[in-house]
Design a protein around this motif. Structure first.
Motif, PDB file in Angstrom:
ATOM      1  N   LEU A 296       0.833  -1.197   0.000  1.00 49.83           N
ATOM      2  CA  LEU A 296       0.000   0.000   0.000  1.00 49.83           C
ATOM      3  C   LEU A 296       0.871   1.251   0.000  1.00 49.83           C
ATOM      4  O   LEU A 296       1.941   1.274   0.605  1.00 49.83           O
ATOM      5  N   PRO A 297       0.423   2.307  -0.668  1.00 52.36           N
ATOM      6  CA  PRO A 297       1.244   3.524  -0.779  1.00 52.36           C
ATOM      7  C   PRO A 297       1.359   4.260   0.549  1.00 52.36           C
ATOM      8  O   PRO A 297       0.561   4.075   1.464  1.00 52.36           O
ATOM      9  N   GLN A 298       2.360   5.133   0.609  1.00 52.85           N
ATOM     10  CA  GLN A 298       2.623   5.863   1.838  1.00 52.85           C
ATOM     11  C   GLN A 298       1.425   6.717   2.244  1.00 52.85           C
ATOM     12  O   GLN A 298       1.148   6.895   3.426  1.00 52.85           O
ATOM     13  N   ARG A 299       0.704   7.273   1.266  1.00 53.73           N
ATOM     14  CA  ARG A 299      -0.422   8.156   1.596  1.00 53.73           C
ATOM     15  C   ARG A 299      -1.506   7.406   2.369  1.00 53.73           C
ATOM     16  O   ARG A 299      -2.170   7.985   3.214  1.00 53.73           O
TER      17      ARG A 299
ATOM     18  N   MET B  51      -8.905  13.883  -3.660  1.00 52.60           N
ATOM     19  CA  MET B  51      -7.937  13.935  -4.757  1.00 52.60           C
ATOM     20  C   MET B  51      -7.711  12.557  -5.367  1.00 52.60           C
ATOM     21  O   MET B  51      -7.458  12.422  -6.563  1.00 52.60           O
ATOM     22  N   ASN B  52      -7.807  11.547  -4.540  1.00 54.29           N
ATOM     23  CA  ASN B  52      -7.605  10.170  -4.988  1.00 54.29           C
ATOM     24  C   ASN B  52      -8.873   9.569  -5.587  1.00 54.29           C
ATOM     25  O   ASN B  52      -8.864   8.446  -6.075  1.00 54.29           O
ATOM     26  N   LYS B  53      -9.959  10.356  -5.607  1.00 58.56           N
ATOM     27  CA  LYS B  53     -11.272   9.869  -6.056  1.00 58.56           C
ATOM     28  C   LYS B  53     -11.717   8.676  -5.213  1.00 58.56           C
ATOM     29  O   LYS B  53     -12.227   7.684  -5.707  1.00 58.56           O
TER      30      LYS B  53
ATOM     31  N   VAL C 298     -14.872   6.033  11.487  1.00 62.05           N
ATOM     32  CA  VAL C 298     -14.395   6.456  10.180  1.00 62.05           C
ATOM     33  C   VAL C 298     -14.408   5.254   9.252  1.00 62.05           C
ATOM     34  O   VAL C 298     -13.880   4.192   9.595  1.00 62.05           O
ATOM     35  N   HIS C 299     -15.018   5.436   8.097  1.00 63.27           N
ATOM     36  CA  HIS C 299     -15.184   4.357   7.131  1.00 63.27           C
ATOM     37  C   HIS C 299     -14.842   4.929   5.764  1.00 63.27           C
ATOM     38  O   HIS C 299     -15.355   5.984   5.391  1.00 63.27           O
ATOM     39  N   GLY C 300     -13.939   4.277   5.036  1.00 58.91           N
ATOM     40  CA  GLY C 300     -13.586   4.843   3.741  1.00 58.91           C
ATOM     41  C   GLY C 300     -12.765   3.901   2.891  1.00 58.91           C
ATOM     42  O   GLY C 300     -12.513   2.750   3.250  1.00 58.91           O
ATOM     43  N   ALA C 301     -12.352   4.420   1.730  1.00 58.58           N
ATOM     44  CA  ALA C 301     -11.553   3.626   0.795  1.00 58.58           C
ATOM     45  C   ALA C 301     -10.752   4.574  -0.083  1.00 58.58           C
ATOM     46  O   ALA C 301     -11.183   5.699  -0.359  1.00 58.58           O
ATOM     47  N   ILE C 302      -9.567   4.130  -0.500  1.00 60.97           N
ATOM     48  CA  ILE C 302      -8.797   4.861  -1.491  1.00 60.97           C
ATOM     49  C   ILE C 302      -8.459   3.905  -2.624  1.00 60.97           C
ATOM     50  O   ILE C 302      -8.522   2.681  -2.474  1.00 60.97           O
ATOM     51  N   ASN C 303      -8.117   4.475  -3.780  1.00 58.70           N
ATOM     52  CA  ASN C 303      -7.778   3.673  -4.952  1.00 58.70           C
ATOM     53  C   ASN C 303      -6.265   3.537  -5.040  1.00 58.70           C
ATOM     54  O   ASN C 303      -5.551   4.522  -5.255  1.00 58.70           O
ATOM     55  N   THR C 304      -5.767   2.336  -4.859  1.00 61.01           N
ATOM     56  CA  THR C 304      -4.315   2.119  -4.869  1.00 61.01           C
ATOM     57  C   THR C 304      -3.756   2.016  -6.280  1.00 61.01           C
ATOM     58  O   THR C 304      -2.547   2.009  -6.462  1.00 61.01           O
ATOM     59  N   ASP C 305      -4.646   1.934  -7.286  1.00 60.99           N
ATOM     60  CA  ASP C 305      -4.177   1.789  -8.662  1.00 60.99           C
ATOM     61  C   ASP C 305      -4.169   3.118  -9.415  1.00 60.99           C
ATOM     62  O   ASP C 305      -3.936   3.149 -10.621  1.00 60.99           O
TER      63      ASP C 305
ATOM     64  N   ASP D 270      -2.590   6.926 -10.141  1.00 58.55           N
ATOM     65  CA  ASP D 270      -1.405   7.744  -9.962  1.00 58.55           C
ATOM     66  C   ASP D 270      -1.764   8.962  -9.112  1.00 58.55           C
ATOM     67  O   ASP D 270      -2.780   9.617  -9.338  1.00 58.55           O
ATOM     68  N   PHE D 271      -0.921   9.248  -8.157  1.00 56.51           N
ATOM     69  CA  PHE D 271      -1.231  10.339  -7.245  1.00 56.51           C
ATOM     70  C   PHE D 271       0.066  10.903  -6.697  1.00 56.51           C
ATOM     71  O   PHE D 271       0.888  10.157  -6.153  1.00 56.51           O
ATOM     72  N   ASN D 272       0.290  12.200  -6.861  1.00 53.81           N
ATOM     73  CA  ASN D 272       1.504  12.848  -6.395  1.00 53.81           C
ATOM     74  C   ASN D 272       1.310  13.274  -4.943  1.00 53.81           C
ATOM     75  O   ASN D 272       0.800  14.356  -4.653  1.00 53.81           O
ATOM     76  N   TYR D 273       1.693  12.421  -4.052  1.00 51.40           N
ATOM     77  CA  TYR D 273       1.495  12.658  -2.622  1.00 51.40           C
ATOM     78  C   TYR D 273       2.233  13.899  -2.147  1.00 51.40           C
ATOM     79  O   TYR D 273       1.682  14.744  -1.441  1.00 51.40           O
TER      80      TYR D 273
END
Length: 397
Positions: A146-149, A234-236, A269-276, A278-281
């Motif tokens: 998983l990414p650092q963000r 930002m990560n949608k 807190v309940h959520g999700a991010i897209n690991t696939d 591209d995102f400039n952290y």
């Protein structure tokens, strides 16, 4: 003589919880309303079922376990037995009662850890900061892909839960806590603005760049919810916060919704991010040093349920002014506003006047007003006048 096998305690009450397809977490919280007939000696069996095509959201299971841990530790009931036989959990349940989980190892601050490939559920029975940090190191090692963000967001949330739950050492916290909630924590904030926001119901106040609960002069930005909300947008991704009687939902970059819900003690807190994606952290984090560079229209639609203020009659001047302030905050970040009056039975003439002025002053904002199906003739007439006025905003673009 052979040892006698332990048998599960015999339930005195049975609760059935159904996991639905949509809005599952909020629906579960609604099903967890306290039962006034509970007795300290009761043993509750919780049986699960699932609606067609529904999938298990881990936050739902967390909420259920958290809720029953809390009422057992509070001596509202004696014990809880879970019956998961009708659903397929993503991890193996240890076939223990809640009392077993909480009291089996008195010297360990962690009661239970359930781990699978895609999720990790940990129940702390003590507000132990050192153990929390150890746990977080395990989380980072568990999913190194998983990414650092992701870890930044998770660490921010876990640290805030531990810091603000205001629980005694004998009580427990994890990603859903049973503490005082956002408003209760803000009442004891260092910064006066946070104390003022604690009296306000709208969660939009907690996710704006100017808001800080800790005080920048003390070395804290104090904008954890703002940063988490922005990174998710930002990560949608997806972000949902339940605290007290309000729900804040941010889905992709399209809608932010605030509505009243069945009361949840503490914060989840309940959520999700897209690991696939591209995102400039690093570039994103630079924006937080100067929030003025953020896009003004960060959400295409802001959907506010007026029932979030906990009143069916919107009559007092103080409440009306509070709502207008929140609406002004909403138009700072959204070009479209939905005002849902579901759950409202009447509005004062003064509030109608405030709303008329708000619509006129924001002629470039698209405003939709939703009339509750149960509205009486007077409320329908009041809202219809506002609907017709707001329609001119669409015509005069």
């Amino acid at each position: 003589m052979a040892p006698t096998a332990l048998t599960a305690p015999k339930p005195t009450k049975t609760i059935k919880i159904n996991l639905v397809r949509n809005n599952q977490v909020v629906d579960v919280v609604r099903q967890l309303s306290p039962d006034p007939t509970y007795k300290p000696e009761d043993i509750v069996q919780v049986s699960f079922s699932m609606s067609p095509k529904a999938t298990i959201e881990i936050a739902s299971i967390v909420a259920i376990i958290q809720y029953y841990c809390n009422i057992v530790m509070s001596n509202v009931i004696h014990d809880v037995v879970f019956d998961f036989c009708r659903i397929k959990l993503p991890f193996t349940w240890p076939n223990k009662t809640i009392r077993d989980i909480l009291f089996l190892k008195p010297n360990d601050s962690v009661a239970i850890e359930l781990v699978s490939k895609d999720c990790r559920l940990t129940v702390f029975k003590k507000n132990d900061h050192k153990r929390r940090d150890d746990w977080y190191d395990h989380v980072k090692n568990w999913r190194k892909d998983l990414p650092q963000r992701f870890h930044l967001m998770l660490n921010e949330l876990v640290e805030n839960v531990s810091a603000h739950a205001q629980l005694e050492d004998s009580r427990f916290v994890f990603t859903a806590d049973c503490g005082v909630g956002l408003k209760g924590s803000l009442k004891q904030a260092i910064v006066s603005e946070a104390k003022q926001a604690s009296a306000r119901a709208c969660a939009l106040n907690l996710t704006r760049p100017q808001f800080t609960s800790k005080g920048i002069d003390r070395g804290h930005q104090g904008v954890g919810l703002f940063i988490t909300s922005e990174l998710s947008q930002m990560n949608k991704g997806y972000l949902e916060i339940l605290s007290g009687t309000q729900e804040y939902v941010q889905n992709d970059n399209t809608v932010v919704r605030v509505r009243g819900v069945a009361e949840w003690r503490g914060t989840m807190v309940h959520g999700a991010i897209n690991t696939d994606k591209d995102f400039n952290y690093r570039q994103a984090m630079k924006l937080f040093a100067d929030p003025s560079k953020l896009c003004k229209d960060r959400f295409l639609v802001a959907n506010l349920h007026l029932n979030v203020y906990g009143q069916q009659s919107l009559r007092t001047r103080e409440l009306c002014e509070e709502i207008i302030r929140d609406l002004e905050l909403a138009v700072e970040r959204s070009p479209k506003i939905i005002l849902d009056f579901t759950g409202i039975v009447e509005i004062s003439q003064a509030f109608r006047g405030f709303l008329k002025q708000f619509v006129v002053n924001n002629s470039k904002i698209k405003i939709m007003i939703m009339v509750p199906p149960t509205a009486d003739e007077d409320l329908r007439e009041d809202l219809q006048e506002l609907i017709e006025l707001a329609a001119q905003n669409l015509i005069d673009e």
